[in-house]
Structures are given as structure tokens and as C-alpha cells.
Design an enzyme around this catalytic site. Sequence first.
Site, PDB file in Angstrom:
ATOM      1  N   HIS A 268      21.302  79.615  21.691  1.00 26.78           N
ATOM      2  CA  HIS A 268      19.928  80.059  21.956  1.00 26.78           C
ATOM      3  C   HIS A 268      19.598  81.143  20.936  1.00 26.78           C
ATOM      4  O   HIS A 268      19.684  80.909  19.735  1.00 26.78           O
ATOM      5  CB  HIS A 268      19.890  80.531  23.418  1.00 26.78           C
ATOM      6  CG  HIS A 268      18.538  80.803  23.986  1.00 26.78           C
ATOM      7  ND1 HIS A 268      17.364  80.490  23.365  1.00 26.78           N
ATOM      8  CD2 HIS A 268      18.163  81.387  25.166  1.00 26.78           C
ATOM      9  CE1 HIS A 268      16.335  80.856  24.128  1.00 26.78           C
ATOM     10  NE2 HIS A 268      16.800  81.414  25.219  1.00 26.78           N
ATOM     11  N   HIS A 307      16.626  71.127  18.202  1.00 29.92           N
ATOM     12  CA  HIS A 307      15.940  71.787  19.322  1.00 29.92           C
ATOM     13  C   HIS A 307      15.812  70.803  20.470  1.00 29.92           C
ATOM     14  O   HIS A 307      15.612  69.609  20.230  1.00 29.92           O
ATOM     15  CB  HIS A 307      14.546  72.256  18.882  1.00 29.92           C
ATOM     16  CG  HIS A 307      13.980  73.313  19.775  1.00 29.92           C
ATOM     17  ND1 HIS A 307      13.314  73.019  20.927  1.00 29.92           N
ATOM     18  CD2 HIS A 307      14.038  74.652  19.677  1.00 29.92           C
ATOM     19  CE1 HIS A 307      12.966  74.151  21.501  1.00 29.92           C
ATOM     20  NE2 HIS A 307      13.390  75.158  20.773  1.00 29.92           N
ATOM     21  N   ASP A 363      15.195  79.987  14.260  1.00 24.16           N
ATOM     22  CA  ASP A 363      16.306  80.869  13.875  1.00 24.16           C
ATOM     23  C   ASP A 363      16.799  80.621  12.457  1.00 24.16           C
ATOM     24  O   ASP A 363      17.596  81.393  11.939  1.00 24.16           O
ATOM     25  CB  ASP A 363      17.478  80.679  14.853  1.00 24.16           C
ATOM     26  CG  ASP A 363      17.139  81.198  16.230  1.00 24.16           C
ATOM     27  OD1 ASP A 363      16.552  82.282  16.301  1.00 24.16           O
ATOM     28  OD2 ASP A 363      17.431  80.515  17.225  1.00 24.16           O
TER      29      ASP A 363
HETATM   30  N1  CMC Z   1      23.868  70.226  13.868  1.00 24.90           N
HETATM   31  C1  CMC Z   1      24.448  69.007  13.924  1.00 24.90           C
HETATM   32  N2  CMC Z   1      24.233  68.124  14.902  1.00 24.90           N
HETATM   33  C2  CMC Z   1      23.401  68.479  15.881  1.00 24.90           C
HETATM   34  C3  CMC Z   1      22.758  69.741  15.883  1.00 24.90           C
HETATM   35  C4  CMC Z   1      23.017  70.620  14.825  1.00 24.90           C
HETATM   36  N3  CMC Z   1      22.445  71.805  14.776  1.00 24.90           N
HETATM   37  N4  CMC Z   1      21.984  69.829  16.977  1.00 24.90           N
HETATM   38  C5  CMC Z   1      22.120  68.684  17.654  1.00 24.90           C
HETATM   39  N5  CMC Z   1      22.972  67.877  16.982  1.00 24.90           N
HETATM   40  C6  CMC Z   1      23.353  66.503  17.366  1.00 24.90           C
HETATM   41  C7  CMC Z   1      24.252  66.500  18.579  1.00 24.90           C
HETATM   42  O1  CMC Z   1      25.613  66.580  18.208  1.00 24.90           O
HETATM   43  C8  CMC Z   1      23.886  65.194  19.208  1.00 24.90           C
HETATM   44  O2  CMC Z   1      24.499  64.168  18.459  1.00 24.90           O
HETATM   45  P1  CMC Z   1      25.036  62.808  19.197  1.00 24.90           P
HETATM   46  O3  CMC Z   1      23.800  62.148  19.732  1.00 24.90           O
HETATM   47  O4  CMC Z   1      25.706  62.046  18.114  1.00 24.90           O
HETATM   48  O5  CMC Z   1      25.967  63.271  20.277  1.00 24.90           O
HETATM   49  C9  CMC Z   1      22.393  65.057  18.946  1.00 24.90           C
HETATM   50  O6  CMC Z   1      22.156  65.833  17.758  1.00 24.90           O
HETATM   51  C10 CMC Z   1      21.531  65.582  20.094  1.00 24.90           C
HETATM   52  O7  CMC Z   1      21.857  66.948  20.306  1.00 24.90           O
HETATM   53  P2  CMC Z   1      22.066  67.622  21.720  1.00 24.90           P
HETATM   54  O8  CMC Z   1      23.185  68.610  21.611  1.00 24.90           O
HETATM   55  O9  CMC Z   1      22.154  66.584  22.784  1.00 24.90           O
HETATM   56  O10 CMC Z   1      20.686  68.359  21.866  1.00 24.90           O
HETATM   57  P3  CMC Z   1      20.331  69.519  22.898  1.00 24.90           P
HETATM   58  O11 CMC Z   1      18.891  69.384  23.193  1.00 24.90           O
HETATM   59  O12 CMC Z   1      21.272  69.515  24.046  1.00 24.90           O
HETATM   60  O13 CMC Z   1      20.634  70.842  22.057  1.00 24.90           O
HETATM   61  C11 CMC Z   1      20.387  72.708  20.631  1.00 24.90           C
HETATM   62  C12 CMC Z   1      19.669  71.595  21.410  1.00 24.90           C
HETATM   63  C13 CMC Z   1      19.342  73.653  20.057  1.00 24.90           C
HETATM   64  C14 CMC Z   1      21.297  73.505  21.580  1.00 24.90           C
HETATM   65  C15 CMC Z   1      21.220  72.041  19.484  1.00 24.90           C
HETATM   66  O14 CMC Z   1      20.353  71.366  18.604  1.00 24.90           O
HETATM   67  C16 CMC Z   1      22.055  73.071  18.725  1.00 24.90           C
HETATM   68  O15 CMC Z   1      23.153  73.398  19.170  1.00 24.90           O
HETATM   69  N6  CMC Z   1      21.541  73.606  17.560  1.00 24.90           N
HETATM   70  C17 CMC Z   1      22.254  74.641  16.843  1.00 24.90           C
HETATM   71  C18 CMC Z   1      22.043  75.987  17.514  1.00 24.90           C
HETATM   72  C19 CMC Z   1      20.636  76.512  17.300  1.00 24.90           C
HETATM   73  O16 CMC Z   1      20.112  76.510  16.193  1.00 24.90           O
HETATM   74  N7  CMC Z   1      20.037  77.016  18.373  1.00 24.90           N
HETATM   75  C20 CMC Z   1      18.708  77.623  18.351  1.00 24.90           C
HETATM   76  C21 CMC Z   1      17.715  76.790  19.086  1.00 24.90           C
HETATM   77  S1  CMC Z   1      16.016  77.234  18.750  1.00 24.90           S
HETATM   78  C22 CMC Z   1      15.746  78.829  19.252  1.00 24.90           C
HETATM   79  C23 CMC Z   1      16.303  79.246  20.543  1.00 24.90           C
HETATM   80  O17 CMC Z   1      16.316  78.536  21.530  1.00 24.90           O
HETATM   81  O18 CMC Z   1      16.748  80.371  20.588  1.00 24.90           O
END
Ligand code: CMC
Length: 436
Positions: A268, A307, A363
Site C-alpha cells: 500500500h 493496482h 507511488d
Molecule cells: N509486478 C509484477 N507483477 C504484478 C505486479 C507488480 N507490481 N502487480 C500485480 N502483478 C501480477 C500478479 O502477480 C498477478 O499475476 P498472476 O495473474 O500471474 O498471478 C496479477 O498481476 C494480478 O495481480 P494481483 O496481485 O492479483 O492484484 P491485486 O489487485 O491483488 O494487487 C497490488 C494490487 C497493488 C497490491 C499489486 O499490483 C502490487 O503488489 N503492486 C506492487 C506494490 C505497489 O506498487 N503498491 C502500491 C499500490 S497503489 C497506491 C497505494 O495503494 O498505496
Amino acid sequence: MAQDTLTIVDNRTNRTCSLPIESGAVRASDFRQIKTAPEDFGLMTYDPAFMNTASCRSSVTFIDGERGILEYRGYPIEVLAEHCTFLEVAYLLLFGELPNETELKNWVHEITHHTMLHENTKKFMEGFRHDAHPMAMLVSTVAALATVYPEARNIHDPGIRLLQIKRLIGKMPSIAAMSYRHSLGFPYVYPDNDLTYPANFMNMLWKMVEPKYAANPVLARALDILFILHADHEQNCSTNAMRSVGSSHADPYLATAAAAAALSGPLHGGANEEVLKMLDEIGSRENVPSYVKKVRDGHGKLMGFGHRVYKNYDPRAKIIKWTAEQVFEVTGRNSKLDIAMELERIALEDEYFIQRKLYPNVDFYSGIIYQAMGFKPEMFTVLFAIPRTVGWLAQWQEMLLDGEQKIARPRQIYTGHRGRQFMPIDRRTPLAVTKA
Ligand code: CMC
């Protein structure tokens, strides 16, 4: 048959049931009438991580993740970032309308006069270790404010509620600045009521021996824009924590501390700190392709990418990129920007990221600006928490006034044992527990 209904056939019983559809949703509790026998609990919905569950009705923030649209109270974020100050936007988020000149003047005056911290709070902060993480100091100190303002527990009194809202918005930069100066071993600086909200924050961060701190106007405006962009983002993890803790009628300082704790995680608000660490690890533009390949092969994530809601470019990231240019004219270009831009370019052309609709989020670029301004990465999430406090409070108040809301209490699908036979201690088998 009514058009706005969902008809379900339960193949276990061959019974049919129609549920009303309202605002594109069915009520999860309506499923309870679907039973196999009268004593059956009824059907539940299972939705780990709230992937497809609306937990409230809200009129604060609108997001269209597919189109990359973000609006506060109906106003596009781009317009607010261009024309408003952060405190003006705070007023909009909390009260639903933009303030007129008199309202804004009074509002700014009131927030400005709540920036001082009780001397006990200052002493409390002095007790932290010199290397304590600023976010941990912020979370603890916000919770400790509940000891200074015990009347805050009276959350049903609108006047008392509003007073705590003003206090929290006013004091957040003071706590953030103290946590920063504490980690550097510098004496704390008291607020200066002649300055604007961002300029006063800069004063509390960076004033040394000069009699009056003069904030660079470009940097102060950039900080104000960043505050606007981070002020609210509907039902994200920390806002959900605020609503959930607030739903037990905990006081707003404790609920805000809980929300800030949720924000601190690297998935987050903690992601901005992680982005800088990642850019350091990559080191140069030449190393970007191999880093992206590593991520594509399942080793780690690209921090600042992806996201839950946006499946398009995060509109805040666009504004941040523009703001970065203004900041770099003052501070000089942060060399990390080149690595970040290369990373964005390569990732956006990569099938892995295209397929999953992974774009830079808020971010991704914010840390690069913060670093150029002179902040250490440990401070980045604290900078996020200052403005997000407004969103948490707007959503908390909305939750309290919503007649449909009750204490947040999800159901579970139990997967454990039942009715086990008790074993006396001398007959129990030891568990293979991993040693720390
Ligand atoms: N890098 C590589 N792969 C990714 C990333 C990433 N940053 N984000 C998602 N994926 C992949 C994930 O592995 C999954 O792949 P598969 O379908 O093959 O299993 C697919 O994309 C869907 O991702 P998810 O984890 O199911 O998506 P989510 O909605 O649960 O997670 C998230 C959203 C923001 C937690 C995630 O994208 C992430 O961890 N990003 C990196 C951390 C980040 O930048 N966070 C800040 C978010 S925005 C501001 C805030 O909220 O503070």
C-alpha cells in the site's frame, strides 16, 4: 418478472429465488434465504480481499479504474490539482462542497491554530530510539493523542467530532516533522502560523538557525499538489481499516492510527519507499531489461506498478510526472528518473505487463520527487499519511452517519477441526515449529 432482479436456481433443491439488483449490486444478505433446510444457515458469499464486494455506499471519491478516472466529490483530480490548495480540497472532501472565500479563510485559520502539539506529546516522541522508523513513530504518536484528548471518545457529538478532525489535520504535519527531526537528532521546530500548510510543514522539517524559514514556493506548491493527489482513494486498504476500526466506535485517534498502520505496508503506501530501493538495486538504465525479465520470470514485483482498481494509467501518476519537472528545475534532476522512465517504457511494452494491465501507480514517481526535495525514503509513507488523514476522516464520518452501517464483522468459512478430544500435556505430540 421485475427487470432489476437476479434469478437463481439452487440445483441442490431445484428452488428458484429472485434477488433485487440495486446500483449494480445484489445484497449479500439476500443470499441467506437460499437454504437446503429450514435450520440451514443459508448461502454466504465468499470474497477474500474484497475483490468484488462493496462494503458501503459513499459519495466521497469516484474511481473508474478501466478509464483511469479519479474524482473527489465529482471534481476531476486534474482540475483540483491545478486550481486548488490542499486545505481547499480537504474542505471539499469533508463537507462535500468547495469553500467560498470566507469559508476557506476560516477553515485555513482553524487548521493553522491546531498545529501545536502538547509538550507531553513532544516528550513522548523523545522516547523513541534514534533509528526508529518515522512511520512507526507516526502511528504510535497519533494513537497517543487519544490520551491527550479523552473527549474524542464522544464520537456521536458532531461538534466534538469536528474538533478532532481539525486537530488531526493540523497536527499530522507536526508529528511527521518531529519524527523526521528525531531520526536526524535535530531539535524540534514549532509551527509558524504565518505560513501556509505545506510551507509550515517545510519549516518544521528544515528550519535550522535562521530566524524565519522561507519555503521555496515551487517546492511548497509541489508538496501541496502531492497532498491533493494523496488525499483520498475510496475503499483502499487503510480506509477500510479506518472504517472497520471506527465501526466499533473507537475514538478517531485510535482509528486513524490503525489506518496509518495499514498504510505502512509495502503493498500500500509503503510502496513509494520500496520503489526507491528497487531503483537503487537496478542501478542504471542498462540493467532495466534484465530486471524486468526477472520480475516476468516470477522473481519479485515491480514496486509502484499495478493496482487493484486501475487497469489503466493511474491519473495521479501523470500529474506527479508533470510536478516532477517543476521540482527538478529547482533541485536539479534526480538521476533515478531516467531509470524509472526506462523501466516504465520497457514494462509497458512487455506482454506480461500488458496482459495483466499493470501500469505505474501513484507511488512510482512520488518517491523520486520526495528524494529530490531532500527526504529520506523512510519518510515517504509519512508524507502519504499526512493528506490521506483527510480521506480517512471524511470516510469515517460518512460511515458513522450511515444508518445502514454496523460494526464490521465478516463471516468465515471454517476449515479447522471440530469437537476434538482433549489431551493431557504429557501425552501431546511436539510440533515441528520453525526456530526464529
Ligand atoms: N509486478 C509484477 N507483477 C504484478 C505486479 C507488480 N507490481 N502487480 C500485480 N502483478 C501480477 C500478479 O502477480 C498477478 O499475476 P498472476 O495473474 O500471474 O498471478 C496479477 O498481476 C494480478 O495481480 P494481483 O496481485 O492479483 O492484484 P491485486 O489487485 O491483488 O494487487 C497490488 C494490487 C497493488 C497490491 C499489486 O499490483 C502490487 O503488489 N503492486 C506492487 C506494490 C505497489 O506498487 N503498491 C502500491 C499500490 S497503489 C497506491 C497505494 O495503494 O498505496
